[in-house]
Design an enzyme around this catalytic site. Structure first.
Site, PDB file in Angstrom:
ATOM      1  CD  GLU A  84      -0.839  -0.876   3.387  1.00 13.66           C
ATOM      2  OE1 GLU A  84      -1.183   0.583   4.468  1.00 13.66           O
ATOM      3  OE2 GLU A  84      -1.666  -1.348   3.758  1.00 13.66           O
ATOM      4  CB  CYS A 335       1.516   1.306   9.631  1.00 13.68           C
ATOM      5  SG  CYS A 335       2.372   2.873   8.453  1.00 13.68           S
TER       6      CYS A 335
END
Ligand code: SAH
Length: 354
Positions: A84, A335
């Site tokens: 990501e 995260c």
């Protein structure tokens, strides 16, 4: 083989400026595909088009926060894995890209979704640098949305556990994008051997460094970052002192990141321990980060009043403190949350409504 090696294998006799033209073209964001790389002779361009992938990711899925100031993309890689990357509006009216450096992470910080995932593999330099290209294209498609002005290596993974690829990626950005070294921040859990390398190696670019500390109390730190070495705190303090003495100046400061966790590291005793830890180091900045809840852990973010008290104590002790704004909670932009979580992207019509 990375893009540059492929290029050099295909054209062993090409002068070195040819590769520079390719790289600069890729990061200038003007070409939409290899056919537009008209700076190259036609025959060379055709071969490049056949043999060098245009991007290091195959496919992407974009998620957008309701406030339109945070976007998160899940990039599908060639081996089927995904990573990501996040785009956030920043205070300079530009955009900050949050970059991943590994698929997963071996550091196992207990509050981090990527930490729970474990380590899968390092990203290559092309997979790292193309996160910039991905967002640059995304912004270009939505003209008027501005430019990338900053990059933070704070996505999935531990950058200093992937030193060679990260160092190469930094050099590419610094030579082929308008970003200077003070616009790029590398965030680390505090790996001591690579940190020594950074201190001494003249080839390491003078980007900003941030160390994720989370506690200056030995037992608390060991609980939050279970992979930390023996005597981590005095060792990182010693490193930080030498780093600041060598590289610190008004534009180049060292940051300590501190995720605020209710009842774990947010007491005034912890604040005082942090003050005593950082004051002898010299010019540093402390960045307090509200915790973004992840599934699986029974931990909570500190209450806003407690974060204020904590920050006030540090300020009274003469420290420079910033509080990170929470952004993109609704798309789980902390995260590792996108890859590990179960999320539906916004449908196309909604993203287009921007
Ligand atoms: N491994 C590197 C970079 C990736 S993590 C490092 O440890 O710095 C980037 C930052 O996000 C770190 O400061 C990390 O502690 C923080 N972080 C991780 N999970 C988080 C969460 N759930 N909420 C808030 N911050 C988080």
């Amino acid at each position: 083989m990375n893009r540059q090696e492929l290029f050099q294998t295909i054209f062993p006799d090409a002068p070195s400026y040819r590769w520079r033209q390719v790289e600069q073209g890729l990061f200038a964001g003007k070409w939409n595909n290899w056919d537009e790389a008209t700076v190259l002779p036609a025959a060379m361009r055709a071969k490049v088009g056949e043999q060098i992938p245009w991007t290091a990711y195959r496919d992407a899925q974009v998620f957008e926060s309701a406030s339109h100031d945070t976007f998160k993309a899940l990039l599908k890689l060639d081996d089927g894995r995904a990573v990501e990357t996040v785009l956030m509006a920043n205070a300079r009216s530009g955009w900050t890209v949050c970059v991943s450096t590994q698929v997963g992470c071996a550091m196992a910080c207990i509050f981090c979704a990527t930490g729970h995932m474990g380590f899968r593999r390092n990203l290559t330099r092309d997979e790292i640098t193309d996160q910039y290209r991905f967002w640059q294209d995304y912004l270009k498609e939505r003209r008027g949305l501005g430019r990338i002005t900053n990059m933070v290596l704070m996505g999935m993974g531990e950058p200093l556990a992937n030193m060679d690829e990260v160092q190469a990626a930094l050099h590419t950005w610094l030579t082929s994008t308008p970003l200077g070294p003070t616009r790029i921040t590398v965030s680390t859990v505090g790996l001591l051997t690579p940190l020594e390398h950074i201190l001494k190696d003249p080839g390491w670019p003078r980007v900003r460094m941030a160390v994720s500390l989370h506690s200056a109390v030995r037992g608390t730190h060991a609980r939050l970052v279970p992979t930390g070495p023996e005597n981590f705190l005095p060792k990182i303090q010693d490193w930080a002192r030498r780093y600041v003495r060598r590289h610190g100046n008004r534009r180049h400061h060292l940051t300590f990141e501190y995720v605020m966790l209710k009842g774990i590291n947010d007491s005034l005793e912890e604040a005082e321990a942090l003050a005593r830890f950082t004051l002898p180091i010299g010019r540093v900045r402390i960045n307090l980060i509200p915790y973004n809840a992840i599934p699986r852990e029974a931990i909570e973010s500190s209450l806003p009043a407690q974060i204020r008290n904590f920050a006030d104590h540090l300020k009274e002790r003469g420290l420079q403190v910033t509080l990170r704004k929470t952004m993109g909670d609704d798309i789980q932009a902390a995260c590792g949350q996108l890859v590990t979580g179960v999320l539906k992207p916004l449908d196309k019509s909604e993203s287009r409504a921007l």
